[in-house]
Structures are given as structure tokens and as C-alpha cells.
Design an enzyme around this catalytic site. Sequence first.
Site, short mmCIF file in Angstrom:
data_model
loop_
_atom_site.label_atom_id
_atom_site.label_comp_id
_atom_site.label_asym_id
_atom_site.label_seq_id
_atom_site.Cartn_x
_atom_site.Cartn_y
_atom_site.Cartn_z
N GLU A 88 7.71 4.78 1.19
CA GLU A 88 7.36 4.77 -0.23
C GLU A 88 7.84 6.05 -0.93
O GLU A 88 7.04 6.87 -1.39
CB GLU A 88 5.85 4.55 -0.40
CG GLU A 88 5.43 3.21 0.17
CD GLU A 88 3.99 2.80 -0.15
OE1 GLU A 88 3.22 3.67 -0.59
OE2 GLU A 88 3.67 1.62 0.04
N GLU B 165 5.85 -3.78 4.68
CA GLU B 165 4.44 -3.38 4.54
C GLU B 165 3.73 -4.20 3.47
O GLU B 165 4.20 -4.32 2.34
CB GLU B 165 4.32 -1.89 4.21
CG GLU B 165 2.85 -1.44 4.14
CD GLU B 165 2.71 0.04 3.83
OE1 GLU B 165 3.51 0.84 4.33
OE2 GLU B 165 1.78 0.39 3.07
#
Length: 367
Positions: A219, A315
Site C-alpha cells: 500500500e 489483499e
Amino acid sequence: MKLAFALFMVGVAASWGATTSGGATCTSTNSDLSQALSSCSAPTWGLAADSNWVVTIYDQTGDRQTIDGFGAAWTDATVEVFDSLSAESQEQLLGELFGDSDDSISMKLSRHTVGQSDLTPEDIGAWSYDETSGDTELNDFALTPPGEAMVSWLKRMQDMPSDYDITLLGSIWSIPTWMKQNQNLMWENRYVYTEYIAKYLQEFAARGVKVDALTLQNEPLHLGPPEWTMFMDSSYAAILSNLTRTKLDAYGIDTKLWAYDHNTDVPEYPQYVLDNTPANTVEAVAWHCYASNVDWTVLSAFHQANPSVSQYMTECWLHLGTGEGFFDLPNFFTGPLQNYASGVLAWILGGSVNYDVGFPGGSVNYD
């Protein structure tokens, strides 16, 4: 701290085996567990619609993407929970997750946190593979106890008897904080960063664990606590992808690089990385599910622009207390698969029903 294991794979599963005279095979699980990995009537191959299924088959011609597998992520929390089980229960668990028996869900895709993450229990605390400030030669590089515990479980996973190898993705949440300034990698530490990655892969290999693929930053557009986040814009990601590929090649490390590892709402990020790296530097793109009104057709559009680049959903959370329903898991599996993803990973493989295995300021309400 009372810990308990909670398996992520509760959902509806259709398992498509090799086409035989009997067609596909089907296994299902429902929300009240009256069906739990139970046999069911499979869709009939060749029919445009099937009365056993609320599904319409639009295209039965040609090949699409290769499916590498499905799985979930190993974190420090997962390792700590699994370590709390008896030796007998650990072996049973590994068989149920990664074996090839009829009682196993046979995960063939896995992910692990490289160093600390937000799912690092407080009793472990902040850590990395080198906590010595200013150690640019990485003389004090070491896996440390939590890293050794992680690699031990990954070795056991990869040693499970199986007809297929398990593809393992490593994802970095943060490099050591002393390499960063204002939550960015300091430019003067760019080569230290690539050496840090190479050492991690070498140490895992020395313990018998092959890391098949790597994302340079989990991220990269998310900023949070410095122990487990780092900002990395697309231009820096392209530069570091080039440097890391060069470093790994120099060491003879064949771990592949996957780009991005974040949400579907900024597809220009991985596109920039691909456009600004030589061919085959980055071989896949990783996506997460957390964008508002997540749109998995982004993957189809990305495939049309980059047909030779594999894509994965790496994810999507599974935890209680958020209003999520039973069918969230099937939705975040089928959405990417219908749009050219080659595999899907849930977050996380196991946690605590007491919600007490997250790092302060990090994730909560994980099951």
C-alpha cells in the site's frame, strides 16, 4: 493473552477439476455450515445456463488467464497464534490448509509480511531485519526471533506433500525507520534498500524457503505509523524496481517483482511503473479491495492495455464487527477472477478472536 486460531476460508467454493465425462466437480460451504466443504451438483459444461446454478455462461471459447491459486497472508499475529497450538494440532492445521487430501482446502498461493506489519502483536513490538540506526553496510542484519519464527512456518508450509508448488509472495510493510525521512526512503539509501531486500531473500533461501515474488511496498500510497508504512510514489517505485531487479540479477536471485500492491482506484500507478521499466522487470500487478465502490473491471481494462502482465488480488480483509456479510469473501474472489486475476489472497490466514494481536495504532477487529 488468550489466542485462538480462526481460519479465513469460510465461503462458497466451486472447485473446477479436469474435465472428465462427469464434467466439473463442486464443493460448497454455506453460512449456517449445513454444508461445509460438501459435495454439490456442478454446473454442466456446455450449457448456456444450468438449473442447478444461478449463473449464465457467456463465453466458452478460447483461453483466458492461468489461475495460480488462492490463499491468505502470514503475519506475526498468525505465527504467534499458530505457535500457541499443540504440535499435533499444528500438523493437522497445515494439512487442512496446504495438503492435497479430501479434507484440505489446498491453498496454492500465499503471502507473508516482510518484517513488521500492523498485524504484529504488541508483545513483539516494533522490529525490522536491522534496527541499528545508520547501519548502511547492514552489518547487523538478522532475521531476529519473529523473522525466524515466520520463516520456520513458511518452510513447513512449503514442505507439505503436494502435487503443486505453493507460490509465495513477500510484501514489505516498512524498511527500517532509520532508512526513511518524512515517511519516504531517503535517496542516499536507495542502494541500501536493494541490498536489504537481497539479504532477506538470501537468508530465507538459506533456511529452505523460496520467495517466488515480491512487492516493494505494501500500500505505497497509504501513510500511517512509521513502523509499518512508507510512502512510495510511482516514479520512485519505477526507479527502485529497476535498481532492485539489477541487484537481484547480480546475486542470481530469480524472485519476480510485482508492482503496486494497493487499491484499484489508481491504476495509473502500476501503469507508470510498467511504462518506465524495461520489459520483464515487473512481471505482475497486485491489487487490493479497499477502494470506495471497488470496481474490478479496472483489471480487465488493465489487461487490455497490458495483456502479457499477470494480475493478482493480494489483499482483502476478513474480520468481524464491520457489518460485513458471509458473501463478502466469494465476492472479492469472483470479482477479480472474472477480470483476469490469476489468483486471490485474503488478509489474514489466522488471528485472535480476542482482537489482541494487532500493533498499537494498527488493525483491530481481526478474526
